[in-house]
Write a protein that holds these residues in place. Structure first.
Motif, PDB file in Angstrom:
ATOM      1  N   PHE A 110       0.858  -1.178   0.000  1.00 51.90           N
ATOM      2  CA  PHE A 110       0.000   0.000   0.000  1.00 51.90           C
ATOM      3  C   PHE A 110       0.897   1.231   0.000  1.00 51.90           C
ATOM      4  N   SER A 111       0.616   2.192  -0.875  1.00 52.57           N
ATOM      5  CA  SER A 111       1.434   3.401  -1.012  1.00 52.57           C
ATOM      6  C   SER A 111       0.769   4.605  -0.374  1.00 52.57           C
ATOM      7  N   ASN A 112       1.595   5.529   0.079  1.00 53.35           N
ATOM      8  CA  ASN A 112       1.157   6.815   0.635  1.00 53.35           C
ATOM      9  C   ASN A 112       0.187   6.666   1.800  1.00 53.35           C
ATOM     10  N   LEU A 113       0.517   5.823   2.736  1.00 51.73           N
ATOM     11  CA  LEU A 113      -0.289   5.628   3.929  1.00 51.73           C
ATOM     12  C   LEU A 113      -0.026   6.779   4.895  1.00 51.73           C
ATOM     13  N   ALA A 114      -1.082   7.388   5.396  1.00 49.57           N
ATOM     14  CA  ALA A 114      -0.941   8.532   6.310  1.00 49.57           C
ATOM     15  C   ALA A 114      -0.372   8.076   7.653  1.00 49.57           C
ATOM     16  N   ALA A 115       0.249   9.002   8.355  1.00 51.82           N
ATOM     17  CA  ALA A 115       0.786   8.716   9.688  1.00 51.82           C
ATOM     18  C   ALA A 115      -0.334   8.228  10.593  1.00 51.82           C
ATOM     19  N   GLY A 116      -0.009   7.324  11.514  1.00 49.23           N
ATOM     20  CA  GLY A 116      -1.022   6.839  12.442  1.00 49.23           C
ATOM     21  C   GLY A 116      -0.733   5.459  12.965  1.00 49.23           C
ATOM     22  N   SER A 117      -1.752   4.857  13.557  1.00 50.17           N
ATOM     23  CA  SER A 117      -1.652   3.511  14.125  1.00 50.17           C
ATOM     24  C   SER A 117      -2.408   2.534  13.232  1.00 50.17           C
ATOM     25  N   TYR A 118      -1.799   1.388  12.974  1.00 48.21           N
ATOM     26  CA  TYR A 118      -2.352   0.379  12.086  1.00 48.21           C
ATOM     27  C   TYR A 118      -2.079  -1.004  12.653  1.00 48.21           C
ATOM     28  N   TYR A 119      -2.717  -2.022  12.055  1.00 46.84           N
ATOM     29  CA  TYR A 119      -2.342  -3.394  12.372  1.00 46.84           C
ATOM     30  C   TYR A 119      -2.564  -4.283  11.170  1.00 46.84           C
ATOM     31  N   LEU A 120      -1.672  -5.270  11.032  1.00 48.22           N
ATOM     32  CA  LEU A 120      -1.830  -6.327  10.054  1.00 48.22           C
ATOM     33  C   LEU A 120      -2.598  -7.451  10.725  1.00 48.22           C
ATOM     34  N   GLN A 121      -3.514  -8.052   9.998  1.00 52.79           N
ATOM     35  CA  GLN A 121      -4.255  -9.189  10.532  1.00 52.79           C
ATOM     36  C   GLN A 121      -4.062 -10.378   9.599  1.00 52.79           C
ATOM     37  N   VAL A 122      -3.559 -11.476  10.147  1.00 50.98           N
ATOM     38  CA  VAL A 122      -3.339 -12.708   9.396  1.00 50.98           C
ATOM     39  C   VAL A 122      -4.398 -13.707   9.836  1.00 50.98           C
ATOM     40  N   GLY A 123      -5.160 -14.229   8.885  1.00 47.36           N
ATOM     41  CA  GLY A 123      -6.220 -15.184   9.190  1.00 47.36           C
ATOM     42  C   GLY A 123      -5.944 -16.530   8.565  1.00 47.36           C
ATOM     43  N   GLY A 124      -6.458 -17.579   9.206  1.00 43.06           N
ATOM     44  CA  GLY A 124      -6.298 -18.907   8.645  1.00 43.06           C
ATOM     45  C   GLY A 124      -6.875 -19.971   9.541  1.00 43.06           C
ATOM     46  N   ASN A 125      -6.501 -21.220   9.235  1.00 37.77           N
ATOM     47  CA  ASN A 125      -6.956 -22.353  10.038  1.00 37.77           C
ATOM     48  C   ASN A 125      -5.913 -23.453  10.015  1.00 37.77           C
ATOM     49  N   ALA A 126      -6.028 -24.344  10.993  1.00 39.41           N
ATOM     50  CA  ALA A 126      -5.144 -25.500  11.072  1.00 39.41           C
ATOM     51  C   ALA A 126      -5.716 -26.599  10.173  1.00 39.41           C
ATOM     52  N   ALA A 127      -4.935 -27.042   9.198  1.00 41.52           N
ATOM     53  CA  ALA A 127      -5.406 -28.039   8.235  1.00 41.52           C
ATOM     54  C   ALA A 127      -5.379 -29.449   8.798  1.00 41.52           C
ATOM     55  N   SER A 128      -4.603 -29.669   9.845  1.00 43.76           N
ATOM     56  CA  SER A 128      -4.477 -31.012  10.403  1.00 43.76           C
ATOM     57  C   SER A 128      -4.236 -30.926  11.901  1.00 43.76           C
ATOM     58  N   GLY A 129      -4.055 -32.074  12.514  1.00 38.14           N
ATOM     59  CA  GLY A 129      -3.769 -32.127  13.939  1.00 38.14           C
ATOM     60  C   GLY A 129      -2.296 -31.961  14.241  1.00 38.14           C
ATOM     61  N   LYS A 130      -1.504 -31.547  13.249  1.00 41.41           N
ATOM     62  CA  LYS A 130      -0.067 -31.349  13.448  1.00 41.41           C
ATOM     63  C   LYS A 130       0.222 -29.875  13.700  1.00 41.41           C
ATOM     64  N   ALA A 131       1.343 -29.615  14.359  1.00 40.86           N
ATOM     65  CA  ALA A 131       1.737 -28.232  14.640  1.00 40.86           C
ATOM     66  C   ALA A 131       2.026 -27.490  13.342  1.00 40.86           C
ATOM     67  N   GLY A 132       1.913 -26.176  13.379  1.00 39.25           N
ATOM     68  CA  GLY A 132       2.199 -25.355  12.208  1.00 39.25           C
ATOM     69  C   GLY A 132       2.569 -23.947  12.611  1.00 39.25           C
ATOM     70  N   SER A 133       3.113 -23.198  11.667  1.00 39.41           N
ATOM     71  CA  SER A 133       3.487 -21.809  11.943  1.00 39.41           C
ATOM     72  C   SER A 133       3.467 -21.008  10.651  1.00 39.41           C
ATOM     73  N   PHE A 134       3.426 -19.694  10.814  1.00 42.18           N
ATOM     74  CA  PHE A 134       3.594 -18.788   9.678  1.00 42.18           C
ATOM     75  C   PHE A 134       4.589 -17.722  10.088  1.00 42.18           C
ATOM     76  N   GLY A 135       5.211 -17.122   9.109  1.00 42.51           N
ATOM     77  CA  GLY A 135       6.168 -16.058   9.381  1.00 42.51           C
ATOM     78  C   GLY A 135       6.249 -15.125   8.203  1.00 42.51           C
ATOM     79  N   GLY A 136       6.810 -13.965   8.443  1.00 36.74           N
ATOM     80  CA  GLY A 136       6.951 -13.002   7.365  1.00 36.74           C
ATOM     81  C   GLY A 136       7.635 -11.745   7.830  1.00 36.74           C
ATOM     82  N   ASN A 137       7.478 -10.704   7.030  1.00 39.59           N
ATOM     83  CA  ASN A 137       8.159  -9.449   7.279  1.00 39.59           C
ATOM     84  C   ASN A 137       7.255  -8.289   6.898  1.00 39.59           C
TER      85      ASN A 137
END
Length: 181
Positions: A118-145
């Motif tokens: 996203f370009s030219n975002l005004a000053a302020g407070s924001y949050y990223l929201q990551v949504g999903g679900n567990a596909a199996s009964g095994k452990a999992g993780s996500f990561g990024g930057n």
């Protein structure tokens, strides 16, 4: 006979309702996390234990900045097969007035990959929201930057053009002085 049929039907419906509520997905979201942007960037991610098959999450990563900025975020999750690990289903940017931008799914399957810009975002407070679900009964993780880069002010462009004009004037004077000599 009618009473028995009605009673059996009522018991079947009650049993179905109870079993349906027992298999509803649980919310396995983590508490919202506040990010510290070091040089305009921050790592984001979360891990989930086993025995969460079908459970859902909406994890939030909050940040703020003082000047206009461009935002780039990328999230991924890898598992040995599409049937294991996590399914990332959304990557969204929210501000104080609601949804600002939604991410784009780049890849799905063994590797889920989402990106958001996203370009030219005004000053302020924001949050990223990551949504999903567990596909199996095994452990999992996500990561990024998350990367937040400053947008130059109009005065900066004016100073740049003025400096280029001044360099051109000096070059022209030197050229004229060399031609007269």
């Amino acid at each position: 006979m009618k009473k028995t049929t009605s009673l059996i039907s009522a018991l079947v419906f009650a049993g179905a309702a109870l079993s349906a509520s027992a298999v509803m997905a649980a919310d396995i979201s983590h508490a919202p996390e506040t990010l510290t942007l070091l040089d305009g960037t921050s790592d984001i991610g979360a891990s989930f234990g086993s025995a969460n098959r079908g459970n859902t999450f909406l994890d939030q990563f909050a940040f703020s900045f003082n000047g206009g900025a461009n935002i780039d975020a990328q999230i991924s999750s890898y598992s040995p097969s599409a049937a294991n690990g996590l399914n990332i289903t959304s990557l969204d940017l929210y501000g104080t007035h609601g949804l600002v931008a939604s991410g784009v799914q780049e890849q799905t399957g063994k590797t889920d990959l989402w990106s958001l810009s996203f370009s030219n975002l005004a000053a302020g407070s924001y949050y990223l929201q990551v949504g999903g679900n567990a596909a199996s009964g095994k452990a999992g993780s996500f990561g990024g930057n998350l990367t937040v880069s400053a947008v130059p002010e109009p005065e900066t462009f004016g100073m740049l053009l003025g400096g280029l004009g001044l360099l051109g004037l000096i070059s022209r004077r030197r050229k004229n002085a060399a031609a007269q000599a």
